[in-house]
Write a protein that holds these residues in place. Structure first.
Motif, PDB file in Angstrom:
ATOM      1  N   PRO A  53     -24.468  10.544  -3.696  1.00 54.67           N
ATOM      2  CA  PRO A  53     -25.865  10.232  -3.381  1.00 54.67           C
ATOM      3  C   PRO A  53     -25.904  10.135  -1.785  1.00 54.67           C
ATOM      4  CG  PRO A  53     -25.083   8.567  -5.372  1.00 54.67           C
ATOM      5  CD  PRO A  53     -24.075   9.605  -4.742  1.00 54.67           C
ATOM      6  N   ASN A  54     -26.760  10.759  -1.242  1.00 50.09           N
ATOM      7  CA  ASN A  54     -26.898  10.998   0.387  1.00 50.09           C
ATOM      8  C   ASN A  54     -28.292  11.123   0.831  1.00 50.09           C
ATOM      9  OD1 ASN A  54     -26.894  13.614  -0.377  1.00 50.09           O
ATOM     10  ND2 ASN A  54     -25.768  13.975   1.539  1.00 50.09           N
ATOM     11  N   GLN A  55     -29.202  11.217  -0.221  1.00 61.02           N
ATOM     12  CA  GLN A  55     -30.846  11.578   0.387  1.00 61.02           C
ATOM     13  C   GLN A  55     -31.627  10.371   0.396  1.00 61.02           C
ATOM     14  OE1 GLN A  55     -31.496  14.917   1.034  1.00 61.02           O
ATOM     15  NE2 GLN A  55     -29.503  15.146   0.800  1.00 61.02           N
ATOM     16  N   ILE A  56     -31.503   9.505  -0.495  1.00 63.59           N
ATOM     17  CA  ILE A  56     -32.778   8.450  -0.620  1.00 63.59           C
ATOM     18  C   ILE A  56     -31.910   7.287   0.146  1.00 63.59           C
ATOM     19  CG2 ILE A  56     -34.087   6.755  -2.080  1.00 63.59           C
ATOM     20  CD1 ILE A  56     -34.001   8.915  -4.170  1.00 63.59           C
ATOM     21  N   GLY A  57     -32.835   6.861   1.266  1.00 65.32           N
ATOM     22  CA  GLY A  57     -32.144   5.551   1.898  1.00 65.32           C
ATOM     23  C   GLY A  57     -31.199   5.812   3.223  1.00 65.32           C
ATOM     24  N   GLY A  58     -31.551   6.995   3.698  1.00 64.12           N
ATOM     25  CA  GLY A  58     -30.550   7.336   4.736  1.00 64.12           C
ATOM     26  C   GLY A  58     -29.424   8.095   4.472  1.00 64.12           C
ATOM     27  N   LYS A  59     -28.414   8.289   5.337  1.00 65.38           N
ATOM     28  CA  LYS A  59     -27.138   8.790   5.363  1.00 65.38           C
ATOM     29  C   LYS A  59     -26.426   8.610   4.112  1.00 65.38           C
ATOM     30  CE  LYS A  59     -23.125  10.464   7.915  1.00 65.38           C
ATOM     31  NZ  LYS A  59     -22.147  10.108   8.838  1.00 65.38           N
ATOM     32  N   TRP A  60     -26.319   7.441   3.754  1.00 69.77           N
ATOM     33  CA  TRP A  60     -25.313   6.895   2.739  1.00 69.77           C
ATOM     34  C   TRP A  60     -26.197   6.859   1.326  1.00 69.77           C
ATOM     35  CZ3 TRP A  60     -20.376   6.741   4.026  1.00 69.77           C
ATOM     36  CH2 TRP A  60     -19.990   6.801   5.404  1.00 69.77           C
ATOM     37  N   GLY A  61     -27.410   6.866   1.128  1.00 68.72           N
ATOM     38  CA  GLY A  61     -28.057   7.022  -0.300  1.00 68.72           C
ATOM     39  C   GLY A  61     -28.190   5.737  -0.400  1.00 68.72           C
ATOM     40  N   LEU A  62     -28.204   4.630   0.245  1.00 67.92           N
ATOM     41  CA  LEU A  62     -28.126   3.241   0.144  1.00 67.92           C
ATOM     42  C   LEU A  62     -29.393   2.672  -1.061  1.00 67.92           C
ATOM     43  CD1 LEU A  62     -27.498   1.653   3.397  1.00 67.92           C
ATOM     44  CD2 LEU A  62     -25.794   2.064   1.786  1.00 67.92           C
ATOM     45  N   LEU A  63     -30.513   3.599  -1.117  1.00 67.49           N
ATOM     46  CA  LEU A  63     -31.499   3.431  -1.913  1.00 67.49           C
ATOM     47  C   LEU A  63     -31.525   4.103  -3.048  1.00 67.49           C
ATOM     48  CD1 LEU A  63     -34.613   2.451   0.828  1.00 67.49           C
ATOM     49  CD2 LEU A  63     -33.001   0.867  -0.241  1.00 67.49           C
TER      50      LEU A  63
END
Length: 335
Positions: A53-63
């Motif tokens: 996951p790397n799309q939602i919530g910035g580079k790391w996909g935190l969201l």
């Protein structure tokens, strides 16, 4: 710290403190589930040479997992027409409630434990088995053959692997002479039980993965065989309750493994300056990583292989470990 606060407070205030701590623990567990899933996806991506996951919530996909939770909460809730409606609605609650209850007696540090009862290990083993009733109930109440087969598999798997799991803990009880989790941690101040009971550790890890219904023992929800298994008729937040239960148990099992075999919050000699909470967190993270590693590495076993391995391999080895531990303890006591 928590114990002293509760003993000194009046009864009404005492109840308020307990309630507040329970709510706090719930939020901690929900936070772990949310970002534990994200961490698992990231670790799996790393091992499989992909991003994750790397799309939602910035580079790391935190969201990403936060978005997944919101999606599940607003999805349409459907109940099959021919389902046993009361049992269908109750099953996710039965599956989740024991998962949260077992956390009450787990010591995270010497000062952070909600209930220090004398038989904390026995309490965990007794309560954790109740979740299977929720899975079986869901399979039966859905009035679906795939769901029912998944529920029956869950019951057979729990019975088959609960016995060697408990047997693997007998050696620890023999060495400590107590079922109190704090006493078990205290005994490991110098030597962790993973070095004194390596066979028990291996058996416990295998049986705990089976108890969690995770790969390679995810027979109750085998998508290639049962569409989705016991929860095939569930959607939205009811389905989320089953997944929440699985990851809460993963949190509890990683905590219990840390307490029983990795010395809990005890530090390595010459590194006593590192706080106990950090030691516990590092050991907990190592166990979590191991559980994810197992999921990524091994293929699903067949149902007959699952049963044979539990009864013909794990159970005899667990009994032999108890026998060997008792003999060694008696020999050491003579000297």
């Amino acid at each position: 710290m928590i114990k002293d606060l509760l003993h000194s407070a009046p009864s009404l205030l005492n109840f308020g403190i307990y309630f507040g701590l329970a709510v706090l623990l719930l939020f901690v567990v929900l936070g772990f589930v949310t970002y534990g899933i994200l961490s698992e996806r990231k670790i799996m991506g790393f091992m499989q040479l992909r991003v994750g996951p790397n799309q939602i919530g910035g580079k790391w996909g935190l969201l990403q997992t936060v978005a997944d939770v919101l999606k599940l909460l607003i999805k349409e809730d459907t109940i099959p027409k021919k389902a046993d409606r009361p049992l269908y609605i109750l099953a996710p609650v039965i599956a989740f409630a024991p998962a949260f209850m077992v956390l009450a007696t787990l010591p995270f540090t010497e000062a952070f434990q909600f209930a220090d009862i004398g038989v904390g290990l026995l309490y965990y083993v007794a309560i954790s088995g109740i979740s299977t009733i929720g899975i079986v109930t869901a399979g039966w109440a859905s009035n679906n053959k795939y769901s029912l087969i998944g529920g029956m598999r869950a019951a057979a798997q729990m019975i088959s692997y609960e016995i060697p799991l408990v047997m693997s803990l007998v050696g620890i009880v023999l060495l400590t002479g107590s079922l109190n989790l704090n006493d078990i941690v205290a005994v490991q101040e110098k030597v962790w039980f993973i070095f004194l009971q390596p066979i028990a550790f291996i058996i416990f890890m295998i049986a705990s993965v089976a108890e969690l219904n995770r790969v390679p023992f995810d027979l109750p929800e085998a998508e290639s065989e049962l569409v989705a298994g016991y929860h095939v008729e569930y959607s939205g937040f009811r389905w989320a309750f089953f997944m929440l239960s699985e990851y809460v148990y993963m949190f509890a099992m990683a905590t219990l493994t840390t307490v029983l075999f990795l010395g809990g919050w005890n530090s390595i000699p010459f590194l006593d300056f590192i706080p106990a909470a950090i030691w516990f967190g590092l050991k907990f993270s190592a166990v979590f990583y191991l559980l994810v590693w197992i999921r990524v590495t091994f293929p699903r076993v067949r149902a007959d292989q699952l049963m044979e391995f539990g009864w013909k391999v794990l159970l005899p080895v667990a009994l032999a470990n108890i026998f060997l531990t008792a003999i060694i303890k008696e020999i050491v006591s003579l000297f």
